[in-house]
Design a protein around this motif. Sequence first.
Motif, PDB file in Angstrom:
ATOM      1  N   TRP A   1       0.846  -1.189   0.000  1.00  0.00           N
ATOM      2  CA  TRP A   1       0.000   0.000   0.000  1.00  0.00           C
ATOM      3  C   TRP A   1       0.885   1.244   0.000  1.00  0.00           C
ATOM      4  O   TRP A   1       1.884   1.308   0.687  1.00  0.00           O
ATOM      5  CB  TRP A   1      -0.892   0.036   1.241  1.00  0.00           C
ATOM      6  CG  TRP A   1      -1.712  -1.195   1.436  1.00  0.00           C
ATOM      7  CD1 TRP A   1      -2.088  -2.105   0.499  1.00  0.00           C
ATOM      8  CD2 TRP A   1      -2.261  -1.665   2.670  1.00  0.00           C
ATOM      9  NE1 TRP A   1      -2.833  -3.092   1.056  1.00  0.00           N
ATOM     10  CE2 TRP A   1      -2.962  -2.856   2.395  1.00  0.00           C
ATOM     11  CE3 TRP A   1      -2.245  -1.195   3.965  1.00  0.00           C
ATOM     12  CZ2 TRP A   1      -3.641  -3.579   3.369  1.00  0.00           C
ATOM     13  CZ3 TRP A   1      -2.913  -1.914   4.940  1.00  0.00           C
ATOM     14  CH2 TRP A   1      -3.607  -3.096   4.632  1.00  0.00           C
ATOM     15  N   VAL A   2       0.491   2.249  -0.753  1.00  0.00           N
ATOM     16  CA  VAL A   2       1.234   3.504  -0.767  1.00  0.00           C
ATOM     17  C   VAL A   2       0.271   4.651  -0.495  1.00  0.00           C
ATOM     18  O   VAL A   2      -0.931   4.543  -0.735  1.00  0.00           O
ATOM     19  CB  VAL A   2       1.946   3.729  -2.127  1.00  0.00           C
ATOM     20  CG1 VAL A   2       3.024   2.675  -2.333  1.00  0.00           C
ATOM     21  CG2 VAL A   2       0.952   3.722  -3.275  1.00  0.00           C
ATOM     22  N   LEU A   3       0.825   5.749   0.013  1.00  0.00           N
ATOM     23  CA  LEU A   3       0.005   6.933   0.223  1.00  0.00           C
ATOM     24  C   LEU A   3      -0.269   7.600  -1.113  1.00  0.00           C
ATOM     25  O   LEU A   3       0.636   7.760  -1.932  1.00  0.00           O
ATOM     26  CB  LEU A   3       0.720   7.928   1.128  1.00  0.00           C
ATOM     27  CG  LEU A   3       0.891   7.581   2.602  1.00  0.00           C
ATOM     28  CD1 LEU A   3       1.548   8.754   3.324  1.00  0.00           C
ATOM     29  CD2 LEU A   3      -0.442   7.259   3.254  1.00  0.00           C
ATOM     30  N   GLN A   4      -1.514   7.987  -1.318  1.00  0.00           N
ATOM     31  CA  GLN A   4      -1.884   8.721  -2.526  1.00  0.00           C
ATOM     32  C   GLN A   4      -2.769   9.892  -2.140  1.00  0.00           C
ATOM     33  O   GLN A   4      -3.611   9.777  -1.243  1.00  0.00           O
ATOM     34  CB  GLN A   4      -2.642   7.806  -3.506  1.00  0.00           C
ATOM     35  CG  GLN A   4      -1.779   6.728  -4.127  1.00  0.00           C
ATOM     36  CD  GLN A   4      -2.583   5.908  -5.138  1.00  0.00           C
ATOM     37  OE1 GLN A   4      -3.775   5.649  -4.934  1.00  0.00           O
ATOM     38  NE2 GLN A   4      -1.944   5.492  -6.209  1.00  0.00           N
ATOM     39  N   HIS A   5      -2.568  11.014  -2.836  1.00  0.00           N
ATOM     40  CA  HIS A   5      -3.444  12.173  -2.620  1.00  0.00           C
ATOM     41  C   HIS A   5      -4.661  12.021  -3.526  1.00  0.00           C
ATOM     42  O   HIS A   5      -4.525  11.960  -4.749  1.00  0.00           O
ATOM     43  CB  HIS A   5      -2.697  13.466  -2.952  1.00  0.00           C
ATOM     44  CG  HIS A   5      -1.594  13.772  -1.981  1.00  0.00           C
ATOM     45  ND1 HIS A   5      -1.798  14.481  -0.813  1.00  0.00           N
ATOM     46  CD2 HIS A   5      -0.282  13.450  -1.988  1.00  0.00           C
ATOM     47  CE1 HIS A   5      -0.663  14.582  -0.152  1.00  0.00           C
ATOM     48  NE2 HIS A   5       0.279  13.965  -0.842  1.00  0.00           N
ATOM     49  N   VAL A   6      -5.837  11.957  -2.925  1.00  0.00           N
ATOM     50  CA  VAL A   6      -7.070  11.809  -3.701  1.00  0.00           C
ATOM     51  C   VAL A   6      -8.126  12.758  -3.147  1.00  0.00           C
ATOM     52  O   VAL A   6      -8.041  13.204  -1.988  1.00  0.00           O
ATOM     53  CB  VAL A   6      -7.609  10.359  -3.660  1.00  0.00           C
ATOM     54  CG1 VAL A   6      -6.628   9.395  -4.300  1.00  0.00           C
ATOM     55  CG2 VAL A   6      -7.922   9.931  -2.233  1.00  0.00           C
TER      56      VAL A   6
ATOM     57  N   PHE B   1      -8.194  -6.796  10.891  1.00  0.00           N
ATOM     58  CA  PHE B   1      -9.135  -5.896  11.559  1.00  0.00           C
ATOM     59  C   PHE B   1      -9.056  -4.464  11.034  1.00  0.00           C
ATOM     60  O   PHE B   1     -10.074  -3.782  10.906  1.00  0.00           O
ATOM     61  CB  PHE B   1      -8.874  -5.915  13.067  1.00  0.00           C
ATOM     62  CG  PHE B   1      -8.916  -7.303  13.635  1.00  0.00           C
ATOM     63  CD1 PHE B   1     -10.118  -7.970  13.781  1.00  0.00           C
ATOM     64  CD2 PHE B   1      -7.751  -7.960  14.001  1.00  0.00           C
ATOM     65  CE1 PHE B   1     -10.167  -9.254  14.286  1.00  0.00           C
ATOM     66  CE2 PHE B   1      -7.780  -9.249  14.512  1.00  0.00           C
ATOM     67  CZ  PHE B   1      -8.996  -9.901  14.658  1.00  0.00           C
ATOM     68  N   LEU B   2      -7.864  -3.956  10.789  1.00  0.00           N
ATOM     69  CA  LEU B   2      -7.681  -2.593  10.294  1.00  0.00           C
ATOM     70  C   LEU B   2      -6.789  -2.606   9.067  1.00  0.00           C
ATOM     71  O   LEU B   2      -5.834  -3.373   9.016  1.00  0.00           O
ATOM     72  CB  LEU B   2      -7.026  -1.717  11.387  1.00  0.00           C
ATOM     73  CG  LEU B   2      -7.848  -1.443  12.650  1.00  0.00           C
ATOM     74  CD1 LEU B   2      -6.986  -0.750  13.697  1.00  0.00           C
ATOM     75  CD2 LEU B   2      -9.068  -0.596  12.330  1.00  0.00           C
ATOM     76  N   PRO B   3      -7.024  -1.769   8.094  1.00  0.00           N
ATOM     77  CA  PRO B   3      -8.177  -0.880   7.970  1.00  0.00           C
ATOM     78  C   PRO B   3      -9.469  -1.667   7.739  1.00  0.00           C
ATOM     79  O   PRO B   3      -9.451  -2.750   7.166  1.00  0.00           O
ATOM     80  CB  PRO B   3      -7.856  -0.028   6.735  1.00  0.00           C
ATOM     81  CG  PRO B   3      -6.414  -0.252   6.438  1.00  0.00           C
ATOM     82  CD  PRO B   3      -6.099  -1.617   6.954  1.00  0.00           C
ATOM     83  N   ARG B   4     -10.579  -1.064   8.179  1.00  0.00           N
ATOM     84  CA  ARG B   4     -11.872  -1.737   8.024  1.00  0.00           C
ATOM     85  C   ARG B   4     -12.380  -1.667   6.596  1.00  0.00           C
ATOM     86  O   ARG B   4     -13.137  -2.521   6.159  1.00  0.00           O
ATOM     87  CB  ARG B   4     -12.891  -1.114   8.982  1.00  0.00           C
ATOM     88  CG  ARG B   4     -12.587  -1.433  10.434  1.00  0.00           C
ATOM     89  CD  ARG B   4     -13.553  -0.777  11.382  1.00  0.00           C
ATOM     90  NE  ARG B   4     -12.979  -0.795  12.734  1.00  0.00           N
ATOM     91  CZ  ARG B   4     -13.271   0.071  13.664  1.00  0.00           C
ATOM     92  NH1 ARG B   4     -14.150   1.022  13.415  1.00  0.00           N
ATOM     93  NH2 ARG B   4     -12.730  -0.002  14.860  1.00  0.00           N
ATOM     94  N   LYS B   5     -11.995  -0.602   5.885  1.00  0.00           N
ATOM     95  CA  LYS B   5     -12.430  -0.485   4.487  1.00  0.00           C
ATOM     96  C   LYS B   5     -11.461   0.415   3.734  1.00  0.00           C
ATOM     97  O   LYS B   5     -10.673   1.150   4.338  1.00  0.00           O
ATOM     98  CB  LYS B   5     -13.854   0.076   4.407  1.00  0.00           C
ATOM     99  CG  LYS B   5     -14.011   1.471   4.997  1.00  0.00           C
ATOM    100  CD  LYS B   5     -15.453   1.936   4.904  1.00  0.00           C
ATOM    101  CE  LYS B   5     -15.594   3.345   5.484  1.00  0.00           C
ATOM    102  NZ  LYS B   5     -16.965   3.854   5.397  1.00  0.00           N
ATOM    103  N   PHE B   6     -11.515   0.327   2.423  1.00  0.00           N
ATOM    104  CA  PHE B   6     -10.670   1.164   1.561  1.00  0.00           C
ATOM    105  C   PHE B   6     -11.553   2.059   0.708  1.00  0.00           C
ATOM    106  O   PHE B   6     -12.683   1.704   0.416  1.00  0.00           O
ATOM    107  CB  PHE B   6      -9.800   0.271   0.664  1.00  0.00           C
ATOM    108  CG  PHE B   6      -8.749  -0.485   1.420  1.00  0.00           C
ATOM    109  CD1 PHE B   6      -7.540   0.104   1.717  1.00  0.00           C
ATOM    110  CD2 PHE B   6      -8.971  -1.781   1.851  1.00  0.00           C
ATOM    111  CE1 PHE B   6      -6.562  -0.575   2.421  1.00  0.00           C
ATOM    112  CE2 PHE B   6      -8.015  -2.478   2.556  1.00  0.00           C
ATOM    113  CZ  PHE B   6      -6.805  -1.869   2.837  1.00  0.00           C
ATOM    114  N   PRO B   7     -11.083   3.215   0.253  1.00  0.00           N
ATOM    115  CA  PRO B   7      -9.774   3.767   0.591  1.00  0.00           C
ATOM    116  C   PRO B   7      -9.705   4.163   2.054  1.00  0.00           C
ATOM    117  O   PRO B   7     -10.691   4.638   2.626  1.00  0.00           O
ATOM    118  CB  PRO B   7      -9.666   4.987  -0.323  1.00  0.00           C
ATOM    119  CG  PRO B   7     -11.081   5.390  -0.583  1.00  0.00           C
ATOM    120  CD  PRO B   7     -11.858   4.109  -0.636  1.00  0.00           C
ATOM    121  N   HIS B   8      -8.544   3.964   2.661  1.00  0.00           N
ATOM    122  CA  HIS B   8      -8.352   4.262   4.090  1.00  0.00           C
ATOM    123  C   HIS B   8      -7.531   5.530   4.241  1.00  0.00           C
ATOM    124  O   HIS B   8      -6.449   5.646   3.661  1.00  0.00           O
ATOM    125  CB  HIS B   8      -7.630   3.101   4.763  1.00  0.00           C
ATOM    126  CG  HIS B   8      -7.279   3.366   6.200  1.00  0.00           C
ATOM    127  ND1 HIS B   8      -8.221   3.403   7.195  1.00  0.00           N
ATOM    128  CD2 HIS B   8      -6.084   3.626   6.806  1.00  0.00           C
ATOM    129  CE1 HIS B   8      -7.629   3.668   8.356  1.00  0.00           C
ATOM    130  NE2 HIS B   8      -6.341   3.811   8.146  1.00  0.00           N
TER     131      HIS B   8
END
Length: 309
Positions: A1-6, A42-49
Amino acid sequence: WVLQHVEVLIPSPKKDEVLIKLEAASINPIDWKIQEGVARPFLPRKFPHIPGTDVAGEIVQVGSGVQSFKVGDKVVAVLGNGGALAEYAVAKEGSTVPRPPEVSAPEAAALPIAGLAAHQSLTQLAGLKLDGTGPQVNVLVTAASGGVGQYAVQLLKLANAHITATCGARNMDLVRSLGADEVLDYKTPDGVALRSPSGRKYDVIIHCAHNIPWSTFEANLTSKGKVVNTTPGICTVMSAAAKTIKCSKKQLIPLFTSPKKENLDFLVNLVKARKLKPIIDSKHPLSKAEVAWAKSIDGHATGKILVEP
């Protein structure tokens, strides 16, 4: 997973929730550890997170049933399921506290998880009183210039403790200024061995560093000494269970920080009274959140790393 600006929609507060326009957020190691998968499934519970839990800002909308806050209130909050690295975030009323005008947004955002970890380690797990009425105890804080360590040292000063602390050479003067009585460079032989310069054994060790074997702790503890591990992994939990089974009087206790509203309110009021000073390593714009993220992963921050929208 990578950080993305959205771009995402501004969330809406449900019953007993508030919507906060963020003024500052802080990063904790647990944020990028979740990214690395330590909390799956358990975490993250959903995406996008959206990562991050510690925020300060202004309430712009309240959900039905909210009694304690109104639009325009300045607050600090712990987010239950992330969301801090954003312009707006939803927080539960029960994990949000007022922010007095004497406490800046950066100071407030630097408090929650690290401050709560220090507070709960000392009061709930080590059994210390922060009003100075308890007996004097000898306490060691490892990684005392980091996020949790800086608060532990300052709170221990309120608890009438004799404080020994470890940190890097460049931060020794800072840690002394926070209230430590003895400071060790963690790279020196005495620092590696955790030896008190005055020869004291420790009643309590608040362990905020990594990779220190139990044998090193055990050699420095009093007969009923406790080690509180503020960053426990599965090995710590298993070791703690083994020590309980052996009925050892020396204890290894893992900390699992709880976002207790009364504890956070207590810390905010200490900052207001200038009895607690959040040490801020650096501030980064939200557009450069990945720089703050990398700095946290690097592990050498002095105090807290902040992101500001």
